[in-house]
Design a protein around this motif. Structure first.
Motif, PDB file in Angstrom:
ATOM      1  N   ILE A 648      43.051  56.408  93.396  1.00 19.90           N
ATOM      2  CA  ILE A 648      44.263  55.933  92.712  1.00 19.90           C
ATOM      3  C   ILE A 648      44.554  56.783  91.487  1.00 19.90           C
ATOM      4  CG2 ILE A 648      45.230  54.000  91.423  1.00 19.90           C
ATOM      5  CD1 ILE A 648      43.706  52.117  93.305  1.00 19.90           C
ATOM      6  N   VAL A 649      43.524  57.027  90.678  1.00 23.96           N
ATOM      7  CA  VAL A 649      43.702  57.827  89.467  1.00 23.96           C
ATOM      8  C   VAL A 649      44.102  59.255  89.825  1.00 23.96           C
ATOM      9  CG1 VAL A 649      42.505  58.788  87.467  1.00 23.96           C
ATOM     10  CG2 VAL A 649      42.135  56.397  88.113  1.00 23.96           C
ATOM     11  N   GLN A 650      43.478  59.843  90.854  1.00 26.48           N
ATOM     12  CA  GLN A 650      43.808  61.210  91.257  1.00 26.48           C
ATOM     13  C   GLN A 650      45.271  61.319  91.676  1.00 26.48           C
ATOM     14  OE1 GLN A 650      41.876  62.579  94.791  1.00 26.48           O
ATOM     15  NE2 GLN A 650      42.474  64.717  94.523  1.00 26.48           N
ATOM     16  N   ALA A 651      45.750  60.347  92.458  1.00 25.80           N
ATOM     17  CA  ALA A 651      47.133  60.411  92.919  1.00 25.80           C
ATOM     18  C   ALA A 651      48.105  60.344  91.750  1.00 25.80           C
ATOM     19  CB  ALA A 651      47.394  59.275  93.902  1.00 25.80           C
ATOM     20  N   LEU A 652      47.876  59.418  90.806  1.00 26.29           N
ATOM     21  CA  LEU A 652      48.805  59.255  89.686  1.00 26.29           C
ATOM     22  C   LEU A 652      48.802  60.474  88.768  1.00 26.29           C
ATOM     23  CD1 LEU A 652      48.128  55.492  88.788  1.00 26.29           C
ATOM     24  CD2 LEU A 652      50.171  56.454  89.857  1.00 26.29           C
ATOM     25  N   VAL A 653      47.604  60.980  88.423  1.00 24.07           N
ATOM     26  CA  VAL A 653      47.534  62.121  87.501  1.00 24.07           C
ATOM     27  C   VAL A 653      47.992  63.406  88.193  1.00 24.07           C
ATOM     28  CG1 VAL A 653      46.004  63.446  85.995  1.00 24.07           C
ATOM     29  CG2 VAL A 653      45.700  60.974  86.204  1.00 24.07           C
ATOM     30  N   ARG A 661      48.171  59.824  83.231  1.00 23.63           N
ATOM     31  CA  ARG A 661      47.032  59.199  82.553  1.00 23.63           C
ATOM     32  C   ARG A 661      47.484  57.974  81.748  1.00 23.63           C
ATOM     33  NH1 ARG A 661      45.887  64.800  81.873  1.00 23.63           N
ATOM     34  NH2 ARG A 661      44.023  65.410  83.074  1.00 23.63           N
ATOM     35  N   TYR A 662      48.672  58.072  81.183  1.00 23.46           N
ATOM     36  CA  TYR A 662      49.207  56.923  80.452  1.00 23.46           C
ATOM     37  C   TYR A 662      49.453  55.748  81.401  1.00 23.46           C
ATOM     38  CZ  TYR A 662      52.314  54.078  77.588  1.00 23.46           C
ATOM     39  OH  TYR A 662      52.889  53.045  76.912  1.00 23.46           O
ATOM     40  N   VAL A 663      49.977  56.062  82.587  1.00 21.44           N
ATOM     41  CA  VAL A 663      50.195  55.015  83.592  1.00 21.44           C
ATOM     42  C   VAL A 663      48.855  54.401  84.013  1.00 21.44           C
ATOM     43  CG1 VAL A 663      51.016  54.535  85.936  1.00 21.44           C
ATOM     44  CG2 VAL A 663      52.346  56.023  84.410  1.00 21.44           C
ATOM     45  N   VAL A 664      47.812  55.236  84.143  1.00 22.97           N
ATOM     46  CA  VAL A 664      46.491  54.727  84.504  1.00 22.97           C
ATOM     47  C   VAL A 664      45.965  53.778  83.428  1.00 22.97           C
ATOM     48  CG1 VAL A 664      44.092  55.372  84.908  1.00 22.97           C
ATOM     49  CG2 VAL A 664      45.925  56.686  85.959  1.00 22.97           C
ATOM     50  N   ILE A 665      46.186  54.124  82.169  1.00 21.54           N
ATOM     51  CA  ILE A 665      45.733  53.249  81.080  1.00 21.54           C
ATOM     52  C   ILE A 665      46.473  51.916  81.122  1.00 21.54           C
ATOM     53  CG2 ILE A 665      45.668  52.979  78.570  1.00 21.54           C
ATOM     54  CD1 ILE A 665      45.191  55.999  78.380  1.00 21.54           C
ATOM     55  N   LEU A 666      47.804  51.966  81.378  1.00 21.53           N
ATOM     56  CA  LEU A 666      48.558  50.721  81.510  1.00 21.53           C
ATOM     57  C   LEU A 666      48.022  49.872  82.664  1.00 21.53           C
ATOM     58  CD1 LEU A 666      52.285  51.822  80.984  1.00 21.53           C
ATOM     59  CD2 LEU A 666      50.805  50.591  79.401  1.00 21.53           C
ATOM     60  N   LEU A 667      47.714  50.529  83.790  1.00 20.09           N
ATOM     61  CA  LEU A 667      47.150  49.811  84.928  1.00 20.09           C
ATOM     62  C   LEU A 667      45.816  49.168  84.554  1.00 20.09           C
ATOM     63  CD1 LEU A 667      47.176  49.034  87.919  1.00 20.09           C
ATOM     64  CD2 LEU A 667      46.159  51.275  88.432  1.00 20.09           C
ATOM     65  N   LEU A 668      45.002  49.894  83.764  1.00 18.11           N
ATOM     66  CA  LEU A 668      43.714  49.347  83.335  1.00 18.11           C
ATOM     67  C   LEU A 668      43.918  48.113  82.460  1.00 18.11           C
ATOM     68  CD1 LEU A 668      40.636  49.476  83.024  1.00 18.11           C
ATOM     69  CD2 LEU A 668      40.975  51.091  81.134  1.00 18.11           C
TER      70      LEU A 668
END
Length: 760
Positions: A648-653, A661-668
């Motif tokens: 998931i993180v690889q696809a978004l970044v 990475r900002y979107v990943v932090i929001l997801l977290l």
């Protein structure tokens, strides 16, 4: 093979470059920093609550209960000294207050001075419960205050048991006294039965003798009849004159007697009855007024019920509208999923080489399954919308019935008002009847006085007539008196005989009743004497119910319970930090194709994820001593979770770079709040509950709970399947980027060859 060669070259380049190798090794231990270290610090905090200082202030002055000294405060202090639930410190009030201000104590428990005296009021008309005052120091430690609140419930139960034990001893002592009293009453009833038997025998003898007396008086009366006839024939004339005057006097006397007793009594009874009638009508009027008040309250309640049902109708209508919107949205989702499946089919048809790949075939099957599932979801939501419509119609019918009920209660209230008016009229008539009875009583008193004067005059006239025929009158009077006395004696003897028979029957019943009373009292004494005051009985009164915990579903400690949550956080953060050290789009091989770069990058991040998962799982099992239902399945599910988060993180970044990475932090952040890792999902806001089923960490936490705590491996495999779908979709998105991006620009290849770009 060419794609794998790119991967091996990237790995070799990273191994030869310490600037890349050292951060990569450090990243592998990131999950331990987030999950292992925190859980190690708080693995079993509830096992050390005996180190938490709690102030105890005893102000209880004691009391007496049935002559026994009661010191519940001292008993409680002694009980606390025996256990080590907390670090109890027994201080005075001033020391406790100062300690709370200085954050020395996590909680203060105060036993007030009237604690024992209030506990003795259970048998009073207005009992007052004893208050145990506790003050948690929430400003010092919120969690410590919550632990103290939980402990105070157990403390309250112990104190209640002690108080109940004292009451039980008192009540059981009373049982003994009652048993003795019933035994004495049984003995007295037995003596009463003996005396009733003797009275019964005497009543039978009295009945027989009175029967003989009645028979003799009848014979005497028959013998007096010839004598009476002779005297009457000798003095016919005098008798007629005397009879007339006697009749006059007798009539006046009877009239005086009737007026003075019967009529006067009847008038008094009439007045008394009218007063009672007025009082009864007043009571009835009061009751009708209360009925009217109750009907008014009921009418207001039915009005509120009607309003509430109208609100329910509006709510069910809004629900039906919302579900219809959900049906429309699920239809659009189904159409979108079908479009994705059709697009992938067209992409495979356009690229036969790509279509022959097993991964692509799996992707096509997964996309078709998503499309079919979306269609099924759309159909289910349509059925829910129909059900909501039926609920709305049912609420409308209920609202109509409530309105009819309200109208009926209004009619009943109007009838109650009419009933009050009628009873007020009856009360006024009863008052008038009472006034008339008073006047009638006064008039009868005056009439009786006049009759007395007339009776005196008649008596004087009779006296003159008697003087005229002294001899014959005296003889006639004597014979009449004798005959009347014998007749009265006959009637009286008959009545005495009848009364003696009734007396004998009553005494027989008294004998039977006293015998039954003695039997019942002795039985009651025996049963009450069976209630013994023993320690076991007193303890049963004090604590009639015990609770036992089924440890089949018990989590052994705090760390085990939070392992699914923090282990998921550690794997997700480890995946995010991996994107900072490792390149997302580039390789060390110049001119590599998009497919080769995709394979290389995916294998690099996948290998990193597997390494992180194995390391953190080993630390949890062998470093912290985590107990699971299956060690192999725990390793497997940890690897699946880590790979899913990494994909998931690889696809978004890969697609968005730094914004990714900002979107990943929001997801977290969303997952921390809505994944139910700490508090149940029902306790979070409703808008967050809607996100929870769609967050991957929700499913990873459920899977870890299954393999660590419950042992329900069916749940674990189900959650693993859901995470695999997330991972598959993410891999497809990453592949789409590399295929769309194509080959790297020539200038960028030259930078890689010159060594100015560090890759892994």
């Amino acid at each position: 093979m060419k794609s794998l060669s790119v991967f091996f070259k990237d790995v070799g380049s990273a191994v030869r470059n310490p600037k890349v190798l050292i951060p990569v090794i450090a990243i592998m231990f990131i999950p331990i920093l987030y999950s292992g270290i925190y859980l190690a610090a708080y693995w079993d905090p509830y096992g050390h609550v005996d180190q938490m200082p709690v102030a105890v202030v005893n102000l209880d002055k004691g009391a007496e209960l049935e002559g026994k000294s009661l010191h519940i405060g001292e008993d409680l202090v002694d009980e606390l000294k025996k256990n080590a639930d907390f670090k109890w410190e027994f201080v005075n009030s001033a020391q406790a207050q100062q300690g709370m201000k200085d954050d020395k104590y996590y909680m203060q428990i105060t036993i007030p001075e009237n604690f024992s005296s209030k506990a003795t009021t259970l048998l009073d008309d207005q009992p007052k419960p004893a208050d145990l005052i506790y003050e948690p120091n929430g400003n010092y430690s919120f969690v410590g205050a919550q632990i103290g609140k939980t402990a105070i419930k157990d403390l309250k139960a112990k104190v209640s048991a002690k108080v109940t034990e004292a009451y039980a001893e008192t009540l059981l002592d009373k049982f003994s006294e009652v048993s003795d009293g019933l035994a004495e009453a049984g003995d007295g009833a037995g003596e009463l039965n003996t005396g009733a038997g003797k009275l019964d025998d005497g009543a039978v003898k009295l009945k027989d003798n009175l029967a003989k007396l009645a028979s003799g008086t009848i014979e005497l009366q028959e013998g007096l009849s010839p004598l009476t006839d002779g005297v009457n024939a000798l003095h016919t004339g005098a008798t007629k004159l005397e009879t007339g005057t006697s009749s006059l006097v007798s009539g006046l006397q009877q009239l005086q007697t009737a007026a003075g007793t019967q009529l006067q009594s009847g008038a008094d009874q009439l007045k008394e009855g009218s007063d009672k009638l007025a009082a009864g009508l007043q009571t009835s009027l009061d009751g009708t007024s209360k009925l009217q008040t109750g009907l008014q309250a009921s009418e207001q309640g039915s009005a509120k019920l009607s309003e509430g049902l109208q609100s329910a109708v509006q709510g069910s209508g809004a629900l039906a509208t919302g579900l219809q919107s959900a049906v429309d949205g699920s239809g659009q989702v189904a159409d979108g999923a079908k479009g994705v499946a059709d697009g992938l089919k067209q992409l495979a048809a356009a690229n036969p080489e790509l279509a022959e790949s097993a991964d692509v075939q799996k992707l096509l099957a997964a996309s078709q399954a998503v499309a079919d599932g979306s269609a099924q979801l759309h159909e289910s939501e349509q059925k829910l919308a129909q059900g909501a419509g039926q609920l709305h119609e049912g609420n409308q019918q209920l609202a109509t019935g409530a309105e009819q009920l309200h109208e009926g209660q209004q009619q009943l209230l109007a009838g109650a008002g009419q009933l009050v008016g009628g009873q007020e009229q009856l009360l006024a008539g009863a008052s008038q009847l009472s006034d008339g009875g008073s006047k009638l009583s006064d008039g009868l008193k005056q009439f009786t006085g006049k009759l007395s004067e007339a009776a005196n005059g008649g008596a004087q006239l009779a006296s003159g007539v008697k003087q005229l025929g002294t001899g014959t009158s005296a003889l006639q009077t004597g014979v009449g008196k004798l005959s009347g006395g014998v007749s009265s004696l006959t009637d009286g003897s008959k009545q005495l005989g009848d009364g003696a028979g009734k007396l004998a029957d009553g005494l027989s019943e008294l004998k039977d009743g006293s015998n039954e009373l003695a039997t019942k009292l002795n039985d009651a004494a025996q049963k009450t004497s069976e209630v013994k005051k023993t320690d076991d009985v007193v303890n049963m009164f004090a604590e009639p119910v015990n609770s036992s915990e089924n440890e089949a579903e018990v989590v052994p400690n705090y760390g085990t319970g939070l392992t699914p949550f923090f282990l998921s956080i550690g794997l997700f953060v480890g995946s995010l930090i991996s994107t900072i050290v490792l390149k997302m789009r580039d390789t060390s091989v110049p001119g590599a194709s998009g497919w080769s770069r995709f394979v290389s990058r995916t294998l690099v991040f996948g290998s990193m994820s597997v390494s992180q998962s194995v390391i953190v799982a080993s630390f949890m099992l062998y470093g912290l001593g985590l107990e699971t239902h299956s060690v192999p399945l725990f390793y497997l599910f940890t690897i699946i979770t880590g790979l899913t988060f990494m994909m998931i993180v690889q696809a978004l970044v890969t697609w968005l770079d730094l914004p990714g990475r900002y979107v990943v932090i929001l997801l977290l952040v969303f997952q921390l709040a809505a994944s139910a890792g700490t508090f149940p999902v029902e306790l979070i806001p409703s808008w967050l509950q809607a996100f929870s089923p769609w967050l991957p960490m929700t499913h990873s936490i459920m899977g870890f709970k299954a393999v660590v705590s419950s042992g329900n491996f069916d749940v674990m495999w189900h959650q693993a399947g859901i995470l695999a779908i997330y991972a598959g979709v993410s891999i497809l998105l990453t592949l789409a980027f590399f295929l769309w991006n194509g080959r790297k620009p020539k200038k960028e290849v030259e930078l890689v060859e010159s060594g100015q770009v560090v890759t892994a």
